[in-house]
Design a protein around this motif. Sequence first.
Motif, PDB file in Angstrom:
ATOM      1  N   LEU A  60       3.456 -12.393   0.566  1.00  0.00           N
ATOM      2  CA  LEU A  60       3.147 -11.577  -0.575  1.00  0.00           C
ATOM      3  C   LEU A  60       3.406 -10.111  -0.414  1.00  0.00           C
TER       4      LEU A  60
ATOM      5  N   HIS B 279       4.436  -5.033  -6.955  1.00  0.00           N
ATOM      6  CA  HIS B 279       3.980  -5.714  -7.960  1.00  0.00           C
ATOM      7  C   HIS B 279       2.609  -5.627  -8.092  1.00  0.00           C
ATOM      8  N   LYS B 280       1.895  -5.147  -9.243  1.00  0.00           N
ATOM      9  CA  LYS B 280       0.636  -4.985  -9.383  1.00  0.00           C
ATOM     10  C   LYS B 280      -0.094  -5.814 -10.290  1.00  0.00           C
TER      11      LYS B 280
ATOM     12  N   ASP C  33      -5.402 -11.803   0.299  1.00  0.00           N
ATOM     13  CA  ASP C  33      -4.975 -13.231  -0.176  1.00  0.00           C
ATOM     14  C   ASP C  33      -3.952 -13.871   0.864  1.00  0.00           C
TER      15      ASP C  33
ATOM     16  N   GLN D 177       3.800 -14.978  -7.054  1.00  0.00           N
ATOM     17  CA  GLN D 177       4.028 -15.074  -5.486  1.00  0.00           C
ATOM     18  C   GLN D 177       3.385 -15.964  -4.774  1.00  0.00           C
ATOM     19  N   GLN D 178       1.975 -16.186  -5.103  1.00  0.00           N
ATOM     20  CA  GLN D 178       1.143 -17.011  -4.336  1.00  0.00           C
ATOM     21  C   GLN D 178       1.786 -18.356  -4.380  1.00  0.00           C
TER      22      GLN D 178
ATOM     23  N   TYR E  13       2.466  -6.932  -2.690  1.00  0.00           N
ATOM     24  CA  TYR E  13       1.670  -6.325  -3.851  1.00  0.00           C
ATOM     25  C   TYR E  13       1.939  -4.898  -4.156  1.00  0.00           C
TER      26      TYR E  13
ATOM     27  N   ALA F  93      -1.551  -6.932   0.694  1.00  0.00           N
ATOM     28  CA  ALA F  93      -2.123  -8.144   0.335  1.00  0.00           C
ATOM     29  C   ALA F  93      -2.815  -8.922   1.095  1.00  0.00           C
TER      30      ALA F  93
ATOM     31  N   GLU G 281      -1.647  -9.182 -12.199  1.00  0.00           N
ATOM     32  CA  GLU G 281      -2.097 -10.364 -11.656  1.00  0.00           C
ATOM     33  C   GLU G 281      -1.124 -11.763 -11.703  1.00  0.00           C
TER      34      GLU G 281
ATOM     35  N   HIS H  93       1.011 -11.759  -8.885  1.00  0.00           N
ATOM     36  CA  HIS H  93       0.327 -12.089  -7.796  1.00  0.00           C
ATOM     37  C   HIS H  93       0.287 -13.826  -7.690  1.00  0.00           C
ATOM     38  N   GLN H  94       0.065 -14.318  -8.916  1.00  0.00           N
ATOM     39  CA  GLN H  94       0.031 -15.711  -8.973  1.00  0.00           C
ATOM     40  C   GLN H  94       1.278 -16.408  -8.757  1.00  0.00           C
TER      41      GLN H  94
END
Length: 203
Positions: A39, A44-45, A81, A53-54, A41, A78, A47, A50-51
């Motif tokens: 991850l 990449h700010k 997470d 990437q996760q 962030y 990150a 949400e 982030h989802q």
Amino acid sequence: YGAVGIHPDDADKMTQETLDEIRRLSHMDKMVAIGEIGLDYYWHKEEEEHQIQQKMFRAQLDIAREEKLPFMIHSREAAEDTLNIVREYMQGGMYGGIIHCFSYSREIAAEYLKMGLYLGIGGVVTFKNAKKLKETVQYAPLSQLVLETDCPYMSPEPNRGKRNSSLNLPYVAQAIAELKEITAEEVIDVTRQNAEKLLGIHQ
């Protein structure tokens, strides 16, 4: 030897075909890990980013589990997470891994060390202002450290700002040796053994 994976910066470009290709390449001779995955962030700010990437981080950890390979984790801004996802996967059926370019606190290091993972230590440990990393290196057992470059970035002193390469690893080993009050030769010997053990490399 090689590792295969997609960096989180490119997670939004990944498809099922990408994952199939990672799996295919993981079968190649001398392919020893899945990585660099994780991850990031920093750039990449949102949400939604982030989802994505996760999701792709988990998909590549699934491949590591299924192919019985260790992983190499990238994590930038990150911490929580990344730790939560790795902790979830380490509950069962994983084959170890390295937290590449470790940059978080000693407390987070302790969580990864408890899971039996390795911390990747590079040129930053030679920087005067790297107090947090120096504390982590003093705390972590040498048996759970590996040396790395992050080439072409993060050259150690005295070559900071120049292109990095494995030729700079002796500076990293020396810095760790000074923090642990042992010889650089011992650092080199033990970290080499650590890498060979984790990655299944038999010289």
